[in-house]
Design an enzyme around this catalytic site. Structure first.
Site, short mmCIF file in Angstrom:
data_model
loop_
_atom_site.label_atom_id
_atom_site.label_comp_id
_atom_site.label_asym_id
_atom_site.label_seq_id
_atom_site.Cartn_x
_atom_site.Cartn_y
_atom_site.Cartn_z
N LYS A 86 9.68 -61.89 -90.05
CA LYS A 86 9.42 -62.02 -88.61
C LYS A 86 9.76 -63.44 -88.13
CE LYS A 86 7.78 -58.02 -87.49
NZ LYS A 86 8.01 -56.86 -87.79
N LYS B 9 18.62 -43.76 -94.26
CA LYS B 9 17.42 -43.01 -93.85
C LYS B 9 17.43 -42.65 -92.38
CE LYS B 9 13.48 -45.00 -94.63
NZ LYS B 9 12.21 -45.59 -95.09
N LYS C 294 14.06 -44.53 -86.40
CA LYS C 294 13.93 -44.54 -84.95
C LYS C 294 14.76 -45.64 -84.31
CE LYS C 294 9.16 -45.78 -85.85
NZ LYS C 294 7.86 -45.19 -85.74
#
Ligand code: TRP
Length: 332
Positions: A113, A195, A198
């Site tokens: 992050k 994979k 979203k």
């Protein structure tokens, strides 16, 4: 017999897709029968990125509705919003006193992050694993179903539990990872690139909120090839994925017929995708409609949230009372 306590947090970002359904939600649905489950939407955690308030509220309603439409039963599990349980931030504060800056700075998800958003390295982000530990320890959970990416956070929860126990006496059990992946199927993206996700390629991802026509289009565009050239050939992963999807939505004899056709080199992918699309629509449509109905019924959603919060708070209050006593901050 006392059922084991399971806690899991659901992220409030993004629309749920088929990979989430077959990966996580289906496992939650199975667990609700045999465990004492506390499942919640992690809305406090979402605040680390300062989401738009209106969007956040909508996301929380949607993710709850989609989980319920997928089979989570608010009568069987405590289903709640994290922010409805004030005991969680209370325990978070207590745990912050035994969480060290150095260990928090070393957490890989925190370092990611910092790299991605150097302009927003807030204290909430640094203490994300402490809040997550509070989510878990507040119910004295012993099992936590999480993906690989969360295992490090769970290890920290065990460390904090141990540290608390070492200082104040045996109090928290050490929560273990509840492995869900054993019979969990990996769902690949329809374009065959990794994979289903979203955020990556929304056109190769089937969402629980997709309309029939959208599902049809996405499946018809799924990656295939000119077919096997010799009997019983090994399957490329993107074809294997179509079969996996078919297995979850079509009748066994339909899957069997296409598998035989594949093995005999006369499979027609166009027909197979048409069949898969219709079966997928039949599978998604009731979930989509149920989720939409729930989202339109605010009163019902609020009743569900209240009921979940009540269950969760009674367990949380007992833990906080015990923790305060152990720490010597009980005066009455
Ligand atoms: N951090 C988890 C995720 O990103 C969500 C989460 C928050 C969670 N608190 C939790 C998961 C407690 C399990 C237990 O997916």
């Amino acid at each position: 017999m006392n059922k084991e306590i399971v806690v899991s947090g659901i992220r409030s970002t993004g629309y749920l897709h088929l990979g989430n359904y077959l990966g996580a939600i289906q496992n939650y649905v199975r667990m609700q029968e045999n465990y004492n489950c506390y499942f919640f939407v992690a809305d406090y955690h979402a605040l680390t990125t300062h989401p738009d308030p209106k969007e956040l509220r909508q996301n929380v309603y949607r993710v709850l509705a989609e989980n319920i439409a997928s089979g989570l039963d608010p009568e069987k599990v405590a289903l709640y919003a994290q922010s409805d349980i004030p005991e969680i931030p209370e325990l978070y504060l207590m745990l912050n006193m035994i969480a060290y800056k150095g260990e928090l700075e070393k957490v890989p998800t925190f370092k990611d992050k910092v790299r991605q958003h150097p302009e927003n390295v807030n204290a909430g982000l640094l203490t994300y694993p402490v809040l997550m530990s509070a989510d878990i320890l507040i119910h004295k959970a012993v099992k936590v179903p999480v993906g690989k990416d969360q295992e490090q956070h769970l290890e920290m929860a065990r460390n904090f539990a141990q540290r608390f126990n070492g200082r104040y006496g045996e109090f928290f059990p050490e929560p273990q990872v509840f492995r869900m992946n054993q019979d969990t199927i990996k769902i690949m993206s329809l374009d065959g690139t990794g994979k289903m996700s979203k955020s990556e390629n929304v056109n190769a991802t089937i969402f629980l909120s997709d309309e029939d026509e959208v599902i049809r289009k996405k499946i018809m565009k799924a990656k295939t090839d000119s077919g096997p050239t010799e009997p019983n050939a090994p399957m490329p992963d993107y074809i294997q994925n179509l079969f996996v999807l078919m297995q979850t939505t079509s009748k066994p004899e339909v899957v069997e017929a296409y598998r035989n056709a594949y093995n005999n080199c006369n499979v027609r992918y166009g027909d197979m995708k048409k069949q898969l699309a219709e079966d997928m629509i039949a599978f998604i449509k009731p979930i989509r409609e149920h989720a939409a109905d729930l989202q339109n019924d605010k009163a019902k959603m609020q009743r569900i949230l209240k009921q979940g919060a009540e269950k969760a708070r009674s367990s949380a209050a007992a833990t906080i009372a015990g923790a305060r006593k152990a720490m010597g901050i009980n005066y009455y």
